[in-house]
Design an enzyme around this catalytic site. Structure first.
Site, PDB file in Angstrom:
ATOM      1  N   ASP A  47       0.917  -1.169   0.117  1.00  0.00           N
ATOM      2  CA  ASP A  47       0.020   0.145   0.060  1.00  0.00           C
ATOM      3  C   ASP A  47       0.818   1.204  -0.227  1.00  0.00           C
ATOM      4  O   ASP A  47       2.220   0.946   0.455  1.00  0.00           O
ATOM      5  CB  ASP A  47      -0.856   0.096   1.253  1.00  0.00           C
ATOM      6  CG  ASP A  47      -1.614   1.172   1.269  1.00  0.00           C
ATOM      7  OD1 ASP A  47      -2.537   1.522   0.218  1.00  0.00           O
ATOM      8  OD2 ASP A  47      -2.030   2.058   2.354  1.00  0.00           O
ATOM      9  N   SER A  48       0.436   2.497  -0.513  1.00  0.00           N
ATOM     10  CA  SER A  48       0.866   3.622  -0.199  1.00  0.00           C
ATOM     11  C   SER A  48       1.413   3.874   0.892  1.00  0.00           C
ATOM     12  O   SER A  48       2.422   4.459   1.324  1.00  0.00           O
ATOM     13  CB  SER A  48       0.311   4.647  -0.879  1.00  0.00           C
ATOM     14  OG  SER A  48      -0.920   5.052  -0.070  1.00  0.00           O
ATOM     15  N   GLY A  76      -2.868   9.492  -3.820  1.00  0.00           N
ATOM     16  CA  GLY A  76      -4.248   9.965  -4.169  1.00  0.00           C
ATOM     17  C   GLY A  76      -4.469  10.932  -5.368  1.00  0.00           C
ATOM     18  O   GLY A  76      -5.025  10.866  -6.451  1.00  0.00           O
ATOM     19  N   CYS A 101      -4.123  -1.512  -2.208  1.00  0.00           N
ATOM     20  CA  CYS A 101      -4.332   0.052  -2.495  1.00  0.00           C
ATOM     21  C   CYS A 101      -5.242   0.493  -3.767  1.00  0.00           C
ATOM     22  O   CYS A 101      -4.903  -0.046  -4.618  1.00  0.00           O
ATOM     23  CB  CYS A 101      -3.093   0.667  -2.531  1.00  0.00           C
ATOM     24  SG  CYS A 101      -3.083   2.423  -2.822  1.00  0.00           S
ATOM     25  N   ASN A 102      -6.379   0.964  -3.577  1.00  0.00           N
ATOM     26  CA  ASN A 102      -7.365   1.229  -4.812  1.00  0.00           C
ATOM     27  C   ASN A 102      -6.545   2.067  -5.694  1.00  0.00           C
ATOM     28  O   ASN A 102      -6.823   1.924  -7.158  1.00  0.00           O
ATOM     29  CB  ASN A 102      -8.453   1.729  -4.237  1.00  0.00           C
ATOM     30  CG  ASN A 102      -9.619   0.873  -3.757  1.00  0.00           C
ATOM     31  OD1 ASN A 102     -10.384   0.224  -4.137  1.00  0.00           O
ATOM     32  ND2 ASN A 102      -9.299   0.838  -2.507  1.00  0.00           N
ATOM     33  N   GLU A 124      -3.634   9.439   7.900  1.00  0.00           N
ATOM     34  CA  GLU A 124      -2.167   9.249   7.883  1.00  0.00           C
ATOM     35  C   GLU A 124      -1.491  10.284   9.054  1.00  0.00           C
ATOM     36  O   GLU A 124      -0.423   9.772   9.608  1.00  0.00           O
ATOM     37  CB  GLU A 124      -1.509   9.686   6.654  1.00  0.00           C
ATOM     38  CG  GLU A 124      -1.570   8.635   5.526  1.00  0.00           C
ATOM     39  CD  GLU A 124      -0.807   7.636   5.303  1.00  0.00           C
ATOM     40  OE1 GLU A 124       0.556   7.713   5.649  1.00  0.00           O
ATOM     41  OE2 GLU A 124      -1.070   6.176   5.163  1.00  0.00           O
ATOM     42  N   CYS A 151     -11.043   2.782  -0.559  1.00  0.00           N
ATOM     43  CA  CYS A 151      -9.990   3.296  -0.062  1.00  0.00           C
ATOM     44  C   CYS A 151      -9.468   2.591   1.209  1.00  0.00           C
ATOM     45  O   CYS A 151     -10.502   2.431   1.885  1.00  0.00           O
ATOM     46  CB  CYS A 151      -9.856   4.738  -0.306  1.00  0.00           C
ATOM     47  SG  CYS A 151      -8.218   5.161   0.682  1.00  0.00           S
ATOM     48  N   HIS A 157      -7.777   3.044   3.383  1.00  0.00           N
ATOM     49  CA  HIS A 157      -7.456   3.754   4.571  1.00  0.00           C
ATOM     50  C   HIS A 157      -8.930   4.185   5.197  1.00  0.00           C
ATOM     51  O   HIS A 157      -8.792   4.329   6.530  1.00  0.00           O
ATOM     52  CB  HIS A 157      -6.890   5.156   4.202  1.00  0.00           C
ATOM     53  CG  HIS A 157      -5.504   5.198   3.889  1.00  0.00           C
ATOM     54  ND1 HIS A 157      -4.856   4.475   2.790  1.00  0.00           N
ATOM     55  CD2 HIS A 157      -4.440   5.915   4.796  1.00  0.00           C
ATOM     56  CE1 HIS A 157      -3.714   4.898   2.868  1.00  0.00           C
ATOM     57  NE2 HIS A 157      -3.341   5.513   4.033  1.00  0.00           N
TER      58      HIS A 157
HETATM   59  N1  DGL Z   1      -5.042   3.324   0.433  1.00  0.00           N
HETATM   60  C1  DGL Z   1      -5.009   3.970  -0.739  1.00  0.00           C
HETATM   61  C2  DGL Z   1      -6.171   3.477  -1.521  1.00  0.00           C
HETATM   62  O1  DGL Z   1      -6.879   2.568  -1.352  1.00  0.00           O
HETATM   63  C3  DGL Z   1      -4.718   5.301  -0.305  1.00  0.00           C
HETATM   64  C4  DGL Z   1      -4.340   6.135  -1.470  1.00  0.00           C
HETATM   65  C5  DGL Z   1      -3.625   7.149  -1.205  1.00  0.00           C
HETATM   66  O2  DGL Z   1      -2.282   6.885  -0.728  1.00  0.00           O
HETATM   67  O3  DGL Z   1      -4.046   8.379  -1.539  1.00  0.00           O
HETATM   68  O4  DGL Z   1      -6.590   4.194  -2.078  1.00  0.00           O
END
Ligand code: DGL
Length: 273
Positions: free
Chosen positions: A10-11, A43, A73-74, A158, A192, A194
């Site tokens: 994930d990011s 994002g 991560c989407n 975050e 998402c 998060h």
């Molecule tokens: N968890 C990521 C997602 O599902 C977060 C994206 C991000 O880093 O902005 O999209």
């Protein structure tokens, strides 16, 4: 090679909500989690940047002995997965596989709705990619989908501000905006990884007829199904129940924050890419 691990990417921290469900559903496998915290959030980044960052992390997970990587991560699934699957794997890593979170979610989400009108909440990147509109229409052509981007939600999570009163304004704002698009919406997908951390506050502002759906259990079931159908992959994986965590950010900060997402003690190592 045997005794390899499943990579979860994930990011930042969000993928831990998916990892939590995967690790409950499939506890015996070995896992390596990689959070690109130094460069998150993803994002609002361009397709090229998300692709470049995601590929770098995926290649690192491959180098650590993960023949199978889940993009938890989407944003990365929307903007990088297809290119990695179509352009990189066949040429450089024909034995390895990378799976995302959008398709498994799209395969089932229509079944959650009685009215067949669904709301999808995600980052700007996920929403602007239209990936959910395209994927859901393949499996549920009669389902109407309304999208809402929530650019303030990932930064709140975050920065560990998601349960403080300052978060209320942005939760109410995006939920009201989504629900105003169609009174028939009875299901909201948190698209998402998060966002499940915001769920307790989101539930407070939702009308009683609207249900909230997260992706953790959906992705975990889909992975279980994948492994049953791919014995050639399953036999490469170790089953010692090991979990390792890596971050491109500060490991101490990651450990403290990650335990909120993972509901267990997390000890990570910093990695420079
Ligand atoms: N968890 C990521 C997602 O599902 C977060 C994206 C991000 O880093 O902005 O999209």
């Amino acid at each position: 090679m045997k005794n390899q691990s499943i990579g979860i990417f994930d990011s930042g921290y969000g993928g831990l909500t998916v990892f939590k469900s995967i690790s409950e559903k499939l506890p015996d496998y070995n896992y390596i989690y990689m959070g690109d915290n130094a460069r998150s959030p993803y994002g609002d980044h361009s397709f090229e940047t998300v692709y470049e960052y995601t590929l770098e992390c995926v290649e690192w997970l491959f180098s650590q002995g993960c023949p199978l990587v889940i993009l938890a991560c989407n944003t990365a699934s929307a903007k990088a997965l297809r290119s990695i699957q179509q352009k990189v794997l066949p040429v450089k890593f024909p034995e390895n596989r990378v799976l995302g979170v959008i398709r498994p979610t799209a395969e089932v989400i229509g079944d959650y709705s009685a009215t067949k009108v669904i709301g999808v909440m995600g980052t700007r990147g996920t929403v602007n990619s239209s990936s959910y509109l395209m994927e859901i229409s393949k499996f549920f052509p009669n389902v109407v989908v309304h999208q809402q981007s929530c650019p303030m939600w990932v930064p709140l999570v975050e920065n560990n501000e998601h349960l403080n009163s300052g978060a209320d304004y942005f939760i109410e704002k995006y939920i009201a905006s989504l629900l105003s698009k169609n009174k028939m919406i009875d299901t909201i997908l948190l698209a998402c990884t998060h966002y499940p951390l915001l769920a307790p506050k989101i539930e407070l502002v939702l009308p009683p007829n609207v249900k909230l759906v997260g992706q953790g259990d959906i992705v975990a079931s889909s992975l279980a199904h994948y492994l049953e159908n791919h014995p050639e992959m399953k036999q490469k994986l170790g089953i010692d129940g090991k979990r390792s965590f890596f971050t491109t950010g500060e490991s101490e900060i990651f450990n403290e924050h990650a335990s909120l997402f993972f509901h267990a003690v997390v000890k990570s190592e910093h990695v420079d890419l």
